[in-house]
Design a protein around this motif. Structure first.
Motif, PDB file in Angstrom:
ATOM      1  N   GLU A  73       5.184  -7.339   9.200  1.00 39.91           N
ATOM      2  CA  GLU A  73       5.933  -6.773  10.009  1.00 39.91           C
ATOM      3  C   GLU A  73       5.547  -5.229  10.201  1.00 39.91           C
ATOM      4  OE1 GLU A  73      10.664  -5.175  10.816  1.00 39.91           O
ATOM      5  OE2 GLU A  73      10.088  -7.425   9.898  1.00 39.91           O
ATOM      6  N   TRP A  74       5.231  -4.684   9.016  1.00 37.65           N
ATOM      7  CA  TRP A  74       4.814  -3.457   8.888  1.00 37.65           C
ATOM      8  C   TRP A  74       3.633  -3.132   9.674  1.00 37.65           C
ATOM      9  CZ3 TRP A  74       6.291  -2.222   2.964  1.00 37.65           C
ATOM     10  CH2 TRP A  74       7.678  -2.289   2.923  1.00 37.65           C
ATOM     11  N   PHE A  75       2.664  -3.916   9.242  1.00 37.01           N
ATOM     12  CA  PHE A  75       1.387  -3.844   9.783  1.00 37.01           C
ATOM     13  C   PHE A  75       1.427  -3.654  11.327  1.00 37.01           C
ATOM     14  CE2 PHE A  75      -2.712  -5.351  11.257  1.00 37.01           C
ATOM     15  CZ  PHE A  75      -3.710  -4.705  10.594  1.00 37.01           C
ATOM     16  N   GLY A  82       0.260   1.697  18.925  1.00 36.98           N
ATOM     17  CA  GLY A  82      -0.418   2.981  19.326  1.00 36.98           C
ATOM     18  C   GLY A  82      -1.045   3.624  18.555  1.00 36.98           C
ATOM     19  N   GLY A  83      -1.643   2.888  17.487  1.00 32.48           N
ATOM     20  CA  GLY A  83      -2.619   2.953  16.331  1.00 32.48           C
ATOM     21  C   GLY A  83      -3.945   2.178  16.665  1.00 32.48           C
ATOM     22  N   GLN A  84      -4.540   2.152  15.657  1.00 36.68           N
ATOM     23  CA  GLN A  84      -5.811   1.504  15.648  1.00 36.68           C
ATOM     24  C   GLN A  84      -6.058   0.318  14.506  1.00 36.68           C
ATOM     25  OE1 GLN A  84      -9.432   4.125  15.162  1.00 36.68           O
ATOM     26  NE2 GLN A  84     -10.734   2.071  14.887  1.00 36.68           N
ATOM     27  N   VAL A  85      -6.247  -0.689  14.832  1.00 35.42           N
ATOM     28  CA  VAL A  85      -6.402  -1.842  13.644  1.00 35.42           C
ATOM     29  C   VAL A  85      -7.842  -1.588  13.189  1.00 35.42           C
ATOM     30  CG1 VAL A  85      -6.495  -4.193  13.017  1.00 35.42           C
ATOM     31  CG2 VAL A  85      -4.577  -3.373  14.464  1.00 35.42           C
ATOM     32  N   VAL A  86      -8.161  -1.329  11.775  1.00 38.36           N
ATOM     33  CA  VAL A  86      -9.568  -1.128  11.498  1.00 38.36           C
ATOM     34  C   VAL A  86      -9.892  -2.433  11.067  1.00 38.36           C
ATOM     35  CG1 VAL A  86     -10.870   0.125   9.520  1.00 38.36           C
ATOM     36  CG2 VAL A  86      -9.065   1.347  10.360  1.00 38.36           C
ATOM     37  N   ASP A  87      -9.143  -3.059  10.311  1.00 40.52           N
ATOM     38  CA  ASP A  87      -9.695  -4.489   9.900  1.00 40.52           C
ATOM     39  C   ASP A  87      -8.254  -5.260   9.891  1.00 40.52           C
ATOM     40  OD1 ASP A  87     -10.844  -6.554   8.524  1.00 40.52           O
ATOM     41  OD2 ASP A  87     -10.808  -5.685   6.598  1.00 40.52           O
ATOM     42  N   ASP A  88      -8.242  -6.510  11.022  1.00 42.54           N
ATOM     43  CA  ASP A  88      -7.168  -7.323  11.032  1.00 42.54           C
ATOM     44  C   ASP A  88      -6.413  -7.732   9.778  1.00 42.54           C
ATOM     45  OD1 ASP A  88      -4.972  -8.006  12.680  1.00 42.54           O
ATOM     46  OD2 ASP A  88      -6.008  -9.682  13.381  1.00 42.54           O
ATOM     47  N   ASP A  94      -5.158  -9.316   3.514  1.00 44.32           N
ATOM     48  CA  ASP A  94      -4.893  -7.823   3.613  1.00 44.32           C
ATOM     49  C   ASP A  94      -5.726  -7.377   4.657  1.00 44.32           C
ATOM     50  OD1 ASP A  94      -7.801  -7.004   3.265  1.00 44.32           O
ATOM     51  OD2 ASP A  94      -7.558  -7.019   1.060  1.00 44.32           O
ATOM     52  N   GLY A  95      -5.323  -6.146   5.380  1.00 41.85           N
ATOM     53  CA  GLY A  95      -5.989  -5.367   6.440  1.00 41.85           C
ATOM     54  C   GLY A  95      -5.376  -3.941   6.377  1.00 41.85           C
ATOM     55  N   GLN A  96      -6.290  -3.327   7.310  1.00 39.89           N
ATOM     56  CA  GLN A  96      -6.123  -1.996   7.321  1.00 39.89           C
ATOM     57  C   GLN A  96      -5.893  -1.426   8.879  1.00 39.89           C
ATOM     58  OE1 GLN A  96      -9.272   0.500   5.636  1.00 39.89           O
ATOM     59  NE2 GLN A  96      -9.798  -1.254   4.365  1.00 39.89           N
ATOM     60  N   VAL A  97      -4.833  -0.304   8.851  1.00 40.24           N
ATOM     61  CA  VAL A  97      -4.741  -0.135  10.061  1.00 40.24           C
ATOM     62  C   VAL A  97      -4.480   1.777  10.072  1.00 40.24           C
ATOM     63  CG1 VAL A  97      -2.232  -0.174   9.657  1.00 40.24           C
ATOM     64  CG2 VAL A  97      -3.200   0.096  12.042  1.00 40.24           C
ATOM     65  N   ILE A  98      -4.892   2.346  11.229  1.00 44.03           N
ATOM     66  CA  ILE A  98      -4.827   3.874  11.226  1.00 44.03           C
ATOM     67  C   ILE A  98      -3.475   3.809  12.118  1.00 44.03           C
ATOM     68  CG2 ILE A  98      -5.739   5.998  11.718  1.00 44.03           C
ATOM     69  CD1 ILE A  98      -8.327   4.825  11.102  1.00 44.03           C
ATOM     70  N   ASP A  99      -2.450   4.615  11.581  1.00 43.64           N
ATOM     71  CA  ASP A  99      -1.246   4.908  12.554  1.00 43.64           C
ATOM     72  C   ASP A  99      -1.689   5.843  13.659  1.00 43.64           C
ATOM     73  OD1 ASP A  99      -0.381   7.072  11.833  1.00 43.64           O
ATOM     74  OD2 ASP A  99       0.840   6.154  10.030  1.00 43.64           O
ATOM     75  N   ARG A 100      -0.572   5.891  14.369  1.00 44.47           N
ATOM     76  CA  ARG A 100      -0.792   6.770  15.665  1.00 44.47           C
ATOM     77  C   ARG A 100      -0.743   8.280  15.397  1.00 44.47           C
ATOM     78  NH1 ARG A 100       5.082   5.439  18.538  1.00 44.47           N
ATOM     79  NH2 ARG A 100       4.412   3.406  18.038  1.00 44.47           N
ATOM     80  N   TYR A 101      -0.185   8.699  14.126  1.00 44.82           N
ATOM     81  CA  TYR A 101      -0.520   9.916  13.387  1.00 44.82           C
ATOM     82  C   TYR A 101      -1.839  10.271  12.591  1.00 44.82           C
ATOM     83  CZ  TYR A 101       4.135   9.611  15.377  1.00 44.82           C
ATOM     84  OH  TYR A 101       5.008   9.508  16.356  1.00 44.82           O
ATOM     85  N   GLY A 102      -2.789   9.212  12.400  1.00 46.23           N
ATOM     86  CA  GLY A 102      -3.800   9.245  11.716  1.00 46.23           C
ATOM     87  C   GLY A 102      -3.824   9.045  10.438  1.00 46.23           C
ATOM     88  N   VAL A 103      -2.730   8.616   9.799  1.00 44.21           N
ATOM     89  CA  VAL A 103      -2.598   7.968   8.252  1.00 44.21           C
ATOM     90  C   VAL A 103      -2.989   6.467   8.512  1.00 44.21           C
ATOM     91  CG1 VAL A 103      -1.050   7.615   6.410  1.00 44.21           C
ATOM     92  CG2 VAL A 103      -0.572   9.220   8.060  1.00 44.21           C
ATOM     93  N   GLN A 104      -4.026   6.317   7.573  1.00 45.24           N
ATOM     94  CA  GLN A 104      -4.730   4.912   7.248  1.00 45.24           C
ATOM     95  C   GLN A 104      -3.908   4.089   6.061  1.00 45.24           C
ATOM     96  OE1 GLN A 104      -8.943   5.086   7.160  1.00 45.24           O
ATOM     97  NE2 GLN A 104      -8.989   2.916   6.590  1.00 45.24           N
ATOM     98  N   TRP A 105      -3.577   2.986   6.675  1.00 45.79           N
ATOM     99  CA  TRP A 105      -2.747   2.091   5.434  1.00 45.79           C
ATOM    100  C   TRP A 105      -3.435   0.743   5.241  1.00 45.79           C
ATOM    101  CZ3 TRP A 105       2.144   3.820   4.357  1.00 45.79           C
ATOM    102  CH2 TRP A 105       2.575   4.606   5.199  1.00 45.79           C
ATOM    103  N   LEU A 106      -3.499   0.482   4.137  1.00 42.26           N
ATOM    104  CA  LEU A 106      -3.832  -1.047   3.394  1.00 42.26           C
ATOM    105  C   LEU A 106      -2.720  -1.623   3.135  1.00 42.26           C
ATOM    106  CD1 LEU A 106      -6.132  -3.118   2.258  1.00 42.26           C
ATOM    107  CD2 LEU A 106      -6.126  -1.761   0.107  1.00 42.26           C
ATOM    108  N   ILE A 107      -2.656  -2.780   3.855  1.00 37.18           N
ATOM    109  CA  ILE A 107      -1.378  -3.619   3.683  1.00 37.18           C
ATOM    110  C   ILE A 107      -1.809  -5.085   3.252  1.00 37.18           C
ATOM    111  CG2 ILE A 107       0.617  -4.780   4.822  1.00 37.18           C
ATOM    112  CD1 ILE A 107       0.797  -2.170   6.379  1.00 37.18           C
TER     113      ILE A 107
END
Length: 136
Positions: A91-93, A99-105, A115-128
């Motif tokens: 859900e968090w992913f 409004g962001g960008q999925v780097v790695d689904d 796991d996967g990576q996303v850059i949110d709409r504010y430019g913060v990159q997350w690994l979930i």
């Protein structure tokens, strides 16, 4: 020992970003403006200090003022590996991707984890992600 807590400076979007993150993670938001602190190095309504609290994530943010540089996330990401049940992490992913960008689904890996990576709409990159043996 307490883990480090990210503190990000944003280009005038700290209020919006913290409310967005509060919605994603189910946190409360505390905001203090430059005016609240008697600061004159930016617009009085700009955020001098904000924090997510009462939830699973702690994050500080403020609006960049004066000579402060706004966030540019390169070579670093915030990791949420195994920090919540798999359904919550999925859900968090999805919410961070809006409004962001999925780097790695978000997907299963050959070593058994997801796991996967996303850059949110504010430019913060997350690994979930989570391990295969975790239940949802």
């Amino acid at each position: 020992m307490t883990a480090p807590v990210p503190y990000v400076f944003l280009p005038g979007t700290a209020r919006e970003a913290l409310h967005f993150y509060a919605g994603v993670f189910g946190c409360s938001v505390q905001l203090h403006t430059l005016g609240d602190f008697g600061r004159t190095d930016g617009p009085p309504e700009a955020i001098a200090h904000g924090v997510l609290s009462d939830g699973p994530i702690t994050l500080y943010a403020a609006d960049a003022t004066g000579d402060q540089r706004a966030l540019r996330c390169e070579g670093m990401l915030l990791s949420l590996l195994g920090t919540a049940p798999p359904d919550t992490l999925r859900e968090w992913f999805q919410k961070l991707a809006e409004g962001g960008q999925v780097v790695d689904d978000l997907q299963g890996r050959s070593w058994g984890a997801t796991d996967g990576q996303v850059i949110d709409r504010y430019g913060v990159q997350w690994l979930i992600g989570y391990e295969a043996d975790e239940t949802s």
